[in-house]
Design a protein around this motif. Structure first.
Motif, mmCIF file in Angstrom:
data_model
loop_
_atom_site.group_PDB
_atom_site.id
_atom_site.type_symbol
_atom_site.label_atom_id
_atom_site.label_comp_id
_atom_site.label_asym_id
_atom_site.label_seq_id
_atom_site.Cartn_x
_atom_site.Cartn_y
_atom_site.Cartn_z
ATOM 1 N N ASN A 25 12.835 0.235 -3.534
ATOM 2 C CA ASN A 25 13.314 -0.159 -4.857
ATOM 3 C C ASN A 25 12.454 -1.263 -5.456
ATOM 4 O O ASN A 25 12.211 -1.281 -6.660
ATOM 5 N N THR A 26 12.005 -2.172 -4.586
ATOM 6 C CA THR A 26 11.286 -3.339 -5.074
ATOM 7 C C THR A 26 10.147 -3.712 -4.136
ATOM 8 O O THR A 26 10.322 -3.701 -2.910
ATOM 9 N N LEU A 27 8.996 -4.056 -4.728
ATOM 10 C CA LEU A 27 7.870 -4.595 -3.975
ATOM 11 C C LEU A 27 7.634 -6.033 -4.459
ATOM 12 O O LEU A 27 7.588 -6.282 -5.663
ATOM 13 N N VAL A 28 7.495 -6.955 -3.521
ATOM 14 C CA VAL A 28 7.242 -8.348 -3.852
ATOM 15 C C VAL A 28 5.879 -8.717 -3.276
ATOM 16 O O VAL A 28 5.655 -8.592 -2.070
ATOM 17 N N LEU A 29 4.967 -9.150 -4.145
ATOM 18 C CA LEU A 29 3.598 -9.440 -3.734
ATOM 19 C C LEU A 29 3.293 -10.922 -3.898
ATOM 20 O O LEU A 29 3.648 -11.524 -4.909
ATOM 21 N N TYR A 30 2.618 -11.497 -2.902
ATOM 22 C CA TYR A 30 2.153 -12.873 -3.001
ATOM 23 C C TYR A 30 0.628 -12.861 -3.002
ATOM 24 O O TYR A 30 -0.010 -12.233 -2.154
ATOM 25 N N GLY A 31 0.031 -13.568 -3.965
ATOM 26 C CA GLY A 31 -1.417 -13.659 -4.022
ATOM 27 C C GLY A 31 -1.836 -14.942 -4.704
ATOM 28 O O GLY A 31 -1.174 -15.421 -5.628
ATOM 29 N N TYR A 32 -2.930 -15.513 -4.256
ATOM 30 C CA TYR A 32 -3.421 -16.744 -4.860
ATOM 31 C C TYR A 32 -3.908 -16.481 -6.279
ATOM 32 O O TYR A 32 -4.228 -15.350 -6.655
ATOM 33 N N ASN A 33 -3.980 -17.551 -7.081
ATOM 34 C CA ASN A 33 -4.553 -17.425 -8.412
ATOM 35 C C ASN A 33 -5.985 -16.903 -8.315
ATOM 36 O O ASN A 33 -6.743 -17.317 -7.442
ATOM 37 N N GLY A 34 -6.335 -16.003 -9.218
ATOM 38 C CA GLY A 34 -7.671 -15.429 -9.204
ATOM 39 C C GLY A 34 -7.797 -14.183 -8.360
ATOM 40 O O GLY A 34 -8.870 -13.561 -8.307
ATOM 41 N N THR A 35 -6.708 -13.791 -7.706
ATOM 42 C CA THR A 35 -6.761 -12.587 -6.869
ATOM 43 C C THR A 35 -6.846 -11.327 -7.709
ATOM 44 O O THR A 35 -7.427 -10.324 -7.291
ATOM 45 N N GLY A 36 -6.266 -11.356 -8.910
ATOM 46 C CA GLY A 36 -6.267 -10.180 -9.773
ATOM 47 C C GLY A 36 -4.882 -9.615 -10.029
ATOM 48 O O GLY A 36 -4.740 -8.446 -10.378
ATOM 49 N N LYS A 37 -3.833 -10.462 -9.903
ATOM 50 C CA LYS A 37 -2.466 -9.987 -10.059
ATOM 51 C C LYS A 37 -2.188 -9.487 -11.470
ATOM 52 O O LYS A 37 -1.547 -8.462 -11.655
ATOM 53 N N THR A 38 -2.665 -10.226 -12.480
ATOM 54 C CA THR A 38 -2.432 -9.805 -13.868
ATOM 55 C C THR A 38 -3.149 -8.493 -14.153
ATOM 56 O O THR A 38 -2.585 -7.579 -14.774
ATOM 57 N N ARG A 39 -4.393 -8.373 -13.703
ATOM 58 C CA ARG A 39 -5.138 -7.130 -13.918
ATOM 59 C C ARG A 39 -4.499 -5.971 -13.156
ATOM 60 O O ARG A 39 -4.505 -4.834 -13.617
ATOM 61 N N LEU A 40 -3.907 -6.267 -12.006
ATOM 62 C CA LEU A 40 -3.196 -5.226 -11.259
ATOM 63 C C LEU A 40 -1.984 -4.737 -12.047
ATOM 64 O O LEU A 40 -1.706 -3.529 -12.084
ATOM 65 N N SER A 237 10.198 -4.502 0.063
ATOM 66 C CA SER A 237 9.045 -4.705 0.922
ATOM 67 C C SER A 237 8.197 -5.831 0.346
ATOM 68 O O SER A 237 7.992 -5.896 -0.868
ATOM 69 N N ALA A 238 7.731 -6.736 1.216
ATOM 70 C CA ALA A 238 6.954 -7.890 0.766
ATOM 71 C C ALA A 238 5.560 -7.854 1.385
ATOM 72 O O ALA A 238 5.393 -7.532 2.564
ATOM 73 N N HIS A 239 4.556 -8.197 0.574
ATOM 74 C CA HIS A 239 3.163 -8.119 1.026
ATOM 75 C C HIS A 239 2.360 -9.317 0.538
ATOM 76 O O HIS A 239 2.659 -9.906 -0.502
ATOM 77 N N PHE A 240 1.318 -9.645 1.297
ATOM 78 C CA PHE A 240 0.275 -10.553 0.828
ATOM 79 C C PHE A 240 -0.804 -9.717 0.167
ATOM 80 O O PHE A 240 -1.275 -8.713 0.723
ATOM 81 N N LEU A 241 -1.221 -10.141 -1.023
ATOM 82 C CA LEU A 241 -2.314 -9.481 -1.734
ATOM 83 C C LEU A 241 -3.549 -10.358 -1.646
ATOM 84 O O LEU A 241 -3.491 -11.554 -1.937
ATOM 85 N N SER A 242 -4.675 -9.775 -1.254
ATOM 86 C CA SER A 242 -5.922 -10.535 -1.167
ATOM 87 C C SER A 242 -7.068 -9.685 -1.697
ATOM 88 O O SER A 242 -6.967 -8.459 -1.806
ATOM 89 N N ARG A 243 -8.174 -10.367 -2.016
ATOM 90 C CA ARG A 243 -9.361 -9.687 -2.528
ATOM 91 C C ARG A 243 -10.585 -10.153 -1.757
ATOM 92 O O ARG A 243 -10.777 -11.354 -1.546
ATOM 93 N N SER A 244 -11.401 -9.213 -1.353
ATOM 94 C CA SER A 244 -12.615 -9.530 -0.609
ATOM 95 C C SER A 244 -13.673 -10.112 -1.534
ATOM 96 O O SER A 244 -13.953 -9.554 -2.605
ATOM 97 N N LYS A 245 -14.273 -11.239 -1.127
ATOM 98 C CA LYS A 245 -15.350 -11.824 -1.912
ATOM 99 C C LYS A 245 -16.642 -11.031 -1.749
ATOM 100 O O LYS A 245 -17.567 -11.171 -2.543
ATOM 101 N N GLY A 246 -16.698 -10.212 -0.697
ATOM 102 C CA GLY A 246 -17.894 -9.438 -0.440
ATOM 103 C C GLY A 246 -18.035 -8.217 -1.326
ATOM 104 O O GLY A 246 -18.884 -8.167 -2.225
#
Length: 376
Positions: A25-40, A237-246
């Motif tokens: 029903n619901t997904l809760v995502l945690y991500g640092y600023n600049g990860t791309g949450k708004t663009r997602l 379901s809860a997740h950490f969202l991250s983005r590779s700098k590479g």
């Protein structure tokens, strides 16, 4: 925390979130600023778009930085007395504005957080604000940026209530709700208040409405996960969202049953504030809350029991306890935070560092004393 799944780009990640919502029903995502949450959030919305122009079909009601751009100020430069907030009449966000009596839907929510009132002109697509001061009503006021943010947030909540109601035709197109960082710069109390309020609304929704919530605020993330997961009929379901700098790829990692503990999340926020030097008066309220929770856990009745007493400047801990007691009871505004005085910053750093060093917290969270890291 389990190893994360990787996605080449935002569209692939958005498609995955939609597939996961088939059983959640619901997904809760945690991500640092600049990860791309708004663009997602925008990529998620775009996946649900079909057609173009007047015949375009959509399925996602979203709240993010773009939502706030649907509201623009007209400050009446010439007359300087008829200030109003203009609404973008072309946006489907405002479907049913006139028919649904949005004033009366927004006002009860807004009164939870603010002391001003408003009136929506559904013919001119604009909002005027007023405030009562010493019994006198002042019309046409310009509200602060923080107050504007909370007004837009309450506007969104009112629309979300309509989307939850299956009998409302205007928002029957909504199948998904995506909320990205509803209110920024929340202190601990208000992160919990906003989170509880949102969870209460979502818990009343039927299982057909699917929701994604993303945030960089650890307490808000924690509250949303725990409040929504409290009702076992709601699959969360809860997740950490991250983005590779590479290679720029994205990853989701499942957080487990309890993503954060409140006191640890608050301590890490306070530590970061110390390191940056951006300390505000309300941070004393947050520190006091941590000390009170810790004292209760250790069986003490007063937070002063958790203040170290081996400090040369304050061997009995009396001064630091008194400072916290005084500075945590000010009437500090959430939306207009006041910078902490330099002298109080020094005391704050000493109290926080002593507390972290006294108890065996994970040293990776606090690698160095905050006052050393933050020194210019």
């Amino acid at each position: 925390m389990k190893a994360g799944q990787k996605f080449a780009d935002l569209q692939a990640l958005a498609n995955h979130l939609r597939s996961e919502l088939a059983s959640k029903n619901t997904l809760v995502l945690y991500g640092y600023n600049g990860t791309g949450k708004t663009r997602l959030s925008m990529a998620f919305k775009d996946v649900g778009k079909q057609g173009s122009g007047d015949g375009e079909a959509r399925d996602t009601l979203y709240f993010n930085a773009f939502t706030e751009d649907l509201f623009q100020w007209d400050n009446d430069i010439h007359g300087d007395n008829d200030r109003k907030l203009k609404l973008n009449a072309k946006s489907r966000f405002f479907d049913g504005l006139a028919e649904m009596e949005m004033d009366n839907r927004i006002r009860p929510m807004l009164q939870r957080y603010a002391d001003f009132d408003f009136r929506i002109d559904t013919e001119e697509w604009e909002v005027r604000f007023r405030r009562t001061v010493d019994g006198q009503v002042i019309n046409g006021i310009k509200i602060s940026r923080g107050e504007e943010n909370i007004f837009v947030w309450c506007f969104f909540l009112a629309i979300m209530q309509l989307a939850i109601d299956p009998d409302i035709e205007a928002y029957r197109w909504v199948k998904y709700v995506y909320i990205d960082d509803p209110i920024s710069s929340l202190d601990e109390h208000n992160a919990i208040t906003v989170g509880n309020h949102l969870a209460h609304l979502l818990n009343k929704a039927d299982n057909s409405l699917k929701v994604v919530i993303s945030s960089h605020h650890p307490l808000f993330f924690n509250v949303m996960h725990n409040e929504l997961d409290a009702r076992k009929s709601k699959k969360v379901s809860a997740h950490f969202l991250s983005r590779s700098k590479g290679d720029g790829s994205y990853a989701l990692a499942y957080t487990g049953a309890t993503p954060f503990f409140h006191h640890v999340a608050v301590l890490t926020e306070l530590y970061k504030a110390c390191c940056s030097g951006e300390l505000y008066t309300y941070h004393f309220n947050m520190l006091r809350s941590v000390l009170e929770k810790s004292a209760s856990f250790h069986g003490f009745t007063n937070f002063s029991a958790c203040i170290p007493t081996d400090n040369a400047e304050d061997p009995d801990g009396v001064l630091h306890a008194r400072l916290i007691n005084i500075l945590s009871h000010g009437n500090y505004s959430l939306f207009e935070p006041q910078p902490m005085l330099e002298e109080n910053k020094s005391y704050f750093n000493k109290i926080l560092n002593s507390f972290v060093q006294r108890y065996p917290f994970n040293p990776d969270l606090f690698p160095q004393p905050a006052e050393v890291v933050g020194r210019k």
